[in-house]
Design a protein around this motif. Structure first.
Motif, short mmCIF file in Angstrom:
data_model
loop_
_atom_site.label_atom_id
_atom_site.label_comp_id
_atom_site.label_asym_id
_atom_site.label_seq_id
_atom_site.Cartn_x
_atom_site.Cartn_y
_atom_site.Cartn_z
N LYS A 142 59.21 63.06 51.54
CA LYS A 142 59.52 61.97 52.00
C LYS A 142 58.47 60.98 51.54
CE LYS A 142 62.15 62.27 56.20
NZ LYS A 142 62.34 62.34 57.59
N GLY A 162 70.20 61.71 48.77
CA GLY A 162 70.10 60.55 49.69
C GLY A 162 68.94 60.09 49.07
N ALA A 165 69.09 55.72 48.52
CA ALA A 165 69.18 54.87 49.78
C ALA A 165 67.88 55.08 50.62
CB ALA A 165 70.08 55.50 50.99
N TYR A 166 67.03 56.13 50.66
CA TYR A 166 65.78 56.14 51.14
C TYR A 166 64.50 55.55 50.46
CZ TYR A 166 62.04 58.45 53.82
OH TYR A 166 60.96 58.62 54.54
N GLU A 170 67.10 51.65 52.68
CA GLU A 170 68.29 51.37 53.22
C GLU A 170 68.59 52.43 54.50
OE1 GLU A 170 71.01 51.23 50.06
OE2 GLU A 170 70.36 49.81 49.05
N SER A 171 67.75 53.43 54.35
CA SER A 171 68.09 54.46 55.42
C SER A 171 66.86 55.30 55.68
CB SER A 171 69.38 55.32 54.87
OG SER A 171 69.32 56.42 55.87
N GLU A 172 66.44 55.56 56.86
CA GLU A 172 65.37 56.50 57.18
C GLU A 172 65.68 57.79 57.28
OE1 GLU A 172 62.66 55.28 60.11
OE2 GLU A 172 63.25 53.35 60.34
N GLU A 173 67.13 58.09 56.84
CA GLU A 173 67.62 59.27 56.98
C GLU A 173 67.32 59.89 55.75
OE1 GLU A 173 68.55 61.39 59.32
OE2 GLU A 173 67.78 59.54 60.65
N PHE A 174 66.88 61.15 55.52
CA PHE A 174 66.68 61.80 54.18
C PHE A 174 67.11 63.37 54.02
CE2 PHE A 174 63.26 63.19 50.45
CZ PHE A 174 64.46 63.00 49.70
N TYR A 216 57.39 54.69 57.67
CA TYR A 216 58.30 54.63 56.76
C TYR A 216 57.94 53.02 56.35
CZ TYR A 216 62.98 54.10 54.66
OH TYR A 216 64.21 54.02 53.74
#
Length: 583
Positions: A142, A162, A165-166, A170-174, A216
């Protein structure tokens, strides 16, 4: 498919779910060190080593910046410390054709090559006593994917599911790297690529240490800990005294095999006196020696020598974005006006045998790369020294000599700003050659700026965006850690142009980008070869980099260092695993 080791090409091709070991075509397989007087062959053990770590290995080095952070270091000398202090999930074996477990105990690869699941050893701890778990693996990847990450290793993570986007915030989900409990971690890639497995082997960093204050989109606190590394590897950093030495001691919490040398001292040496320091016992090892006179002195003195083809070379990088070297014609002319063959025949001539211990080449791929063949080499433009051709190319490109002999075009002088290290043995030979051929004969104005090693790295890597108009070319050397031609991806792909990134020539070519991207998706190396061959031809024509020499490496060391075996893809740091000091 669960296994403890994996053939390199199996790891790269991922086309079957049965265990087998594949190898490169015979003529392109990396050779192990030849038997040289005083040299041991793999598996040869003079006598049983101690059961406890003992002895001190003193290694001569010429530079180190003190950046020992796996996510941010650039210098190969700093990399020595990183590789001794940290571990990855797996690593290459001596021959360079098989991955073997390190922190992982085994792994499973899906038939389509997109998913790789690792089961971790449960006995691995960091040097501060905290256990290494799957969450540390996830945190490391990450970090490399974070929008705020400014280091060189973004190419390791860019193919993970992913990532886009990470990394874009755009997204904290990886979903690309996910832990399943403390000792299982799964990597999911967007596509099945030949390079996926290699990208799972990055050094694992402890979240509890490096993650302090990190959120993040804010990874700055990680970079601030570059001088005080904490890893799970066999050694810990005890002391770094700038421009003097780096002192490492055996990690008493290390639970892996080998590494029976108690202390490692990286001693700064001067290139003009390092062989004297070896001979008088100030250092025990000079790795990657290239000068015939030093090799002769060590041989005559009865020192042990390991010899192997170097996977790498010395090179000149051109600034392809700014100044006259942004023109292909200028780079081609400079290549024709640079007599690399004369340099190699003089500098690398063995005084004993008369043999020349290096070669020239017209491409930037490793000597042991599986894409290279005699047929491909013969199809390339031969840049053998031809000053008249160099003049003709510049004339045709509109660079015309004025009354003072200096060429100009559209009112701008053909002027090169050369970033050079002071008191550098090779540059002491090359610069007079350039002054004569490029300056006096070709009509180029040369400005030589002598800069310290770390300043050059700042110019061309760390802060390259701010310094792009300050330099035209520089000379350095590089090591290439794989026979897979994808290893040069980040050096020439346009995505890797910018501060902290690897494309230091700032080279951009849409067709090269396309070919590199497509080639890494091809599982079978034989099928990928034609695409890489096209990359070779384009780089040969556009000349963002001149390879000055591709040579043989000689590791010179005291005979008290036993069971020390190195090869093209197995450098001295890895060799320490099985070596010991005979007291």
């Amino acid at each position: 498919m669960t296994k403890k080791r994996i053939g390199l090409l199996l790891a790269l091709t991922l086309v079957m779910s049965v265990v087998f070991t594949a190898c490169s075509p015979k003529e392109e397989t990396p050779e192990t060190p030849g038997e040289t007087p005083g040299t041991e062959t793999p598996g040869e053990t003079p006598e049983e080593p101690s059961n406890e770590p003992s002895g001190t290995l003193k290694v001569g080095i010429t530079e180190a910046s003190g950046n020992f952070n796996p996510a941010y270091y650039s210098s190969s000398y700093d990399g020595y410390v990183v590789d001794l202090v940290f571990q990855g999930l797996a690593t290459l074996n001596f021959e360079g054709d098989e991955y073997i477990p390190v922190v992982a105990k085994d792994w499973e690869i899906s038939p389509d090559g997109k998913v790789i699941t690792f089961n971790l050893r449960e006995d691995v701890v960091f040097s501060d006593g905290e256990p290494l778990t799957a969450s540390d693996v996830v945190w490391t990847y990450k970090l490399l994917s974070d929008p705020s990450y400014t280091g060189r290793y973004g190419s390791v993570v860019k193919d993970l599911e992913g990532y886009e986007a990470y990394a874009a915030g755009e997204s904290e989900e990886f979903p690309g790297v996910v832990a399943d409990g403390d000792y299982k971690v799964t990597f999911t890639f967007a596509e099945g690529k030949r390079t996926n497995f290699a990208n799972t082997t990055f050094a694992i960093m402890p979240e509890h240490y490096y993650g302090e204050g990190v959120t993040y989109k804010n990874t700055a606190p990680v970079e601030e800990k570059s001088a005080a590394p904490v890893g799970s590897g066999p050694y810990v950093l005890d002391n770094f005294t700038e421009a003097q030495f780096i002192y490492l001691t055996r990690n008493d919490k290390y639970t892996g095999e080998g590494y029976m040398i108690k202390e490692i001292l990286l001693q700064f040496v001067d290139q003009s006196t390092d062989i004297v320091q070896l001979m008088n016992g100030e250092v025990d090892l000079l790795a990657g020696v290239i000068e015939p006179a030093k090799i002769k002195e060590a041989r005559d003195g009865g020192y042990s020598i390991n010899e192997y083809p170097r996977s790498g070379y010395g090179y000149v990088n051109f600034n392809t974005e700014a100044g006259p070297t942004a023109e292909v014609a200028v780079r081609q002319a400079l290549a024709y006006a640079f007599d690399t063959e004369s340099f190699v025949n003089s500098y690398y001539k063995d005084p004993d045998s008369g043999m020349v211990l290096a070669t020239t080449q017209n491409h930037p791929f490793s000597q042991i790369s599986w894409v290279m063949s005699d047929e491909l080499v013969s199809s390339l433009i031969d840049y053998s020294y031809d000053i008249e051709k160099a003049k003709s190319i510049l004339d045709e490109a509109g660079w015309v000599a004025g009354a003072d002999g200096i060429r100009a075009k559209d009112g701008k002088l053909l002027e090169l700003n050369i970033a050079a290290m002071p008191e550098h043995d090779i540059l002491a030979t090359l610069i007079p050659m350039w002054e004569k051929a490029w300056g006096q004969e070709l009509g180029v104005k040369l400005n030589i700026s002598y800069l310290e090693f770390n300043t050059i790295l700042d110019y061309v890597i760390y802060n390259s965006d701010a310094n792009v108009d300050k330099w035209s070319l520089f000379f350095l050397a590089t090591s290439i850690t794989s026979a897979d031609p994808d290893s040069i991806y980040s050096e020439f792909h346009s995505n890797d142009v910018g501060s902290g990134k690897d494309n230091t020539s700032r080279y951009k070519n849409a067709e090269v980008d396309r070919l590199l991207d497509e080639a890494r998706k091809i599982m079978d190396p034989e099928e990928a070869k034609p695409l890489y061959a096209e990359v070779v031809k384009i780089l040969n024509e556009e000349m963002p980099k001149i390879v000055v020499y591709a040579n043989t490496y000689f590791d010179l060391y005291n005979s008290k260092v036993k069971n020390f075996n190195t090869s093209s893809l197995y450098g001295w740091v890895k060799a320490v695993r099985d070596a010991y000091i005979e007291e």
